[in-house]
Design an enzyme around this catalytic site. Structure first.
Site, PDB file in Angstrom:
ATOM      1  N   ASP A  68      -0.201   3.432   1.475  1.00  0.00           N
ATOM      2  CA  ASP A  68       0.418   3.566   0.146  1.00  0.00           C
ATOM      3  C   ASP A  68      -0.343   4.715  -0.510  1.00  0.00           C
ATOM      4  O   ASP A  68      -0.942   5.543   0.204  1.00  0.00           O
ATOM      5  CB  ASP A  68       0.297   2.249  -0.647  1.00  0.00           C
ATOM      6  CG  ASP A  68       1.133   2.246  -1.933  1.00  0.00           C
ATOM      7  OD1 ASP A  68       2.367   2.163  -1.838  1.00  0.00           O
ATOM      8  OD2 ASP A  68       0.572   2.355  -3.035  1.00  0.00           O
ATOM      9  N   LYS A  81       0.370  -7.172  -0.382  1.00  0.00           N
ATOM     10  CA  LYS A  81      -0.099  -5.841  -0.792  1.00  0.00           C
ATOM     11  C   LYS A  81      -1.608  -5.891  -0.942  1.00  0.00           C
ATOM     12  O   LYS A  81      -2.166  -6.964  -1.211  1.00  0.00           O
ATOM     13  CB  LYS A  81       0.543  -5.454  -2.139  1.00  0.00           C
ATOM     14  CG  LYS A  81       0.465  -3.987  -2.462  1.00  0.00           C
ATOM     15  CD  LYS A  81       1.576  -3.178  -1.808  1.00  0.00           C
ATOM     16  CE  LYS A  81       1.387  -1.690  -2.010  1.00  0.00           C
ATOM     17  NZ  LYS A  81       2.526  -0.914  -1.495  1.00  0.00           N
TER      18      LYS A  81
END
Ligand code: NDP
Length: 443
Positions: free
Chosen positions: A165, A125
């Site tokens: 995201d 991430k």
């Protein structure tokens, strides 16, 4: 079990300023206890000590010049958490709240989520504390280019493949892809969520929201129920929320809310999703503007969306948005099922309340895995130089979500926790990664 307690203690001690990461790690470690007890080999090879430590943490400076000619400096991150089952895969988040704790919690969750999809993708991430709100088109582009100028060193189509995201959609992915290509000279599937004209996959935009509804519907079906005709409350008004609302309505549910960080809208006739898309995707505005499309709707500034009675609740905004008070309010008002579209939107106390009260609760690492699963399908299309139809991608997504439900349900039953899908999802996700780590030796 003392091994699990020791590791939780170790995580707390080593990550004192990272509450979100500690929360995510504690949830996973606690729920896999039955597997660790049954299989001494994980303790013998110190598997848990290894799995809670990222393989690599990249942190870098991102400098850019704003429209006023002033130099701005942000912080960029890419946490490459675990590559036991495939190249790192996970989104990039641009939001002022981003810090190492948030990125590590998201990266850790991503390991098990990606494993649950059944596809060969590891966990990672990244993101930045850059706030895209109120920035001009040029400022967004300059920031994305500067971010990629550091990030390109550590990613690659077979190494690490970021996606979007919060705050990172098709526009930002496009600017970052352009910059990657300019620096490296490689036209490769290094990012997913790309535009259709340069390697993107049909149905990727819809995938997380659609996948959430496929999984919730499968969970309800398995309990002789369905979303059809039910009232649904959704938080958020971004990518996940919009397509969850779209699919829920296609299946005959009535979705009555959407929200942003300023407030929520309530439309008793059901949310007009085209109006919401126009506000969020075209005008990049606020949900309050919905009133100019549907004057009969109501807007609640700073209101809590979970006070609206519903049968199904879908938190699709951000982490820890559902606290114990909200959970109890939902339960009191007759809510029967919760599906997490956002990552870790429910606090541990809220989750306990749902499980104690026999609410069907689909945790995020299973319920929102449709986005990353479809990203992996985009990678497959890129490496074979093919473009699948919307119908094919959507049908694969549907199969993957049903499979995730079947796997987490089976794991919950096998380990004596029927209908506890937190335990089921964590165990099912953990086993594949842990066994791949054992097979690859001490690396
Ligand atoms: P977007 O940036 O598209 O939208 C986020 C939405 O949530 C915005 O409407 C935002 O409002 C709202 N929001 C943020 N914080 C709050 C808050 N505190 N209270 C109420 N609303 C809030 O992001 P996504 O839809 O992509 O992501 C939403 C969640 O889903 C995140 O947790 C993300 O990690 C997760 N997720 C996303 C995937 C994807 O494919 N996009 C895949 C898997 C998970 P505002 O504009 O005011 O900030």
């Amino acid at each position: 079990m003392s091994y699990i307690h020791d590791i939780i203690h170790r995580v707390e001690e080593q990550n004192k300023n990272q509450p979100e990461f500690v929360q995510a790690a504690t949830e996973v470690l606690t729920s896999i206890a039955p597997v660790i007890e049954k299989n001494q080999i994980y303790q013998k090879w110190s598997l848990l000590e290894r799995i809670v430590e990222p393989e690599r943490v990249n942190m870098f400076k991102v400098t850019w010049i704003d429209e006023a000619g002033k130099v701005q400096t942000n912080r960029g991150y890419r946490v490459q958490f675990n590559s036991a089952i495939g190249p790192y895969k996970g989104g990039l988040r641009f939001h002022p709240s981003v810090n190492l704790s948030i990125i590590k919690f998201l990266g850790f969750e991503q390991i098990f989520k990606n494993s649950l999809t059944g596809l060969p993708i590891g966990g990672g991430k990244g993101g930045s504390d850059f706030d895209p709100k109120g920035k001009s088109e040029l400022e967004i582009m300059h920031f994305c280019q500067s971010f990629m100028t550091s990030l390109y060193r550590v990613i690659g189509a077979d190494v690490d493949v970021p996606a979007g995201d919060i705050g990172v959609g098709g526009r930002e992915i496009g600017y970052m892809f352009g910059q990657y290509k300019r620096i490296t000279g490689h036209y490769e599937g290094v990012l997913t969520g790309k535009g259709l004209s340069y390697g993107g996959s049909l149905a990727r935009t819809e995938a997380t929201g659609f996948g959430l509804i496929y999984l919730v519907e499968e969970m309800l079906r398995d309990h002789s129920d369905s979303i059809e005709g039910k009232t649904v409350v959704v938080s958020g008004a971004g990518n996940v929320a919009i397509y969850a609302i779209t699919k829920a309505q296609q299946l005959g549910a009535k979705v009555v809310t959407a929200s942003d960080s300023n407030g929520y809208i309530y439309d008793a006739d059901g949310i007009d999703v085209e109006a919401l898309k126009d506000i969020k995707e075209v005008k990049r505005g606020r949900v309050k503007q919905y009133l100019s499309y549907r004057p009969n709707a109501k807007y609640f500034e700073n209101g809590c969306v979970w006070e609206v009675p519903c049968y199904v609740a879908l938190p699709c905004a951000t982490q820890n948005e559902m606290d114990i008070y909200s959970a109890k309010t939902l339960i009191k008002n007759g809510c029967k099922a919760v599906g997490e579209g956002a990552n870790m939107p429910s606090t541990p106390e809220a989750i306990d309340a749902f499980i104690e009260n026999k609410i069907l609760f689909a945790p995020s690492k299973a319920a929102n895995a449709g986005g990353v699963a479809t990203s992996a399908l985009e990678m497959s299309q890129n490496s074979s130089h093919l473009s699948w139809t919307f119908k094919k991608v959507d049908s694969e997504l549907n199969k993957i979500m049903k499979n995730i439900y079947a796997n987490m349900n089976a794991a919950a039953i096998e380990y004596g926790a029927k209908d506890n899908f937190v335990v089921g999802a964590n165990i099912a996700g953990f086993l594949k990664v842990a066994d791949a780590m054992l097979a690859q030796g001490i690396v």
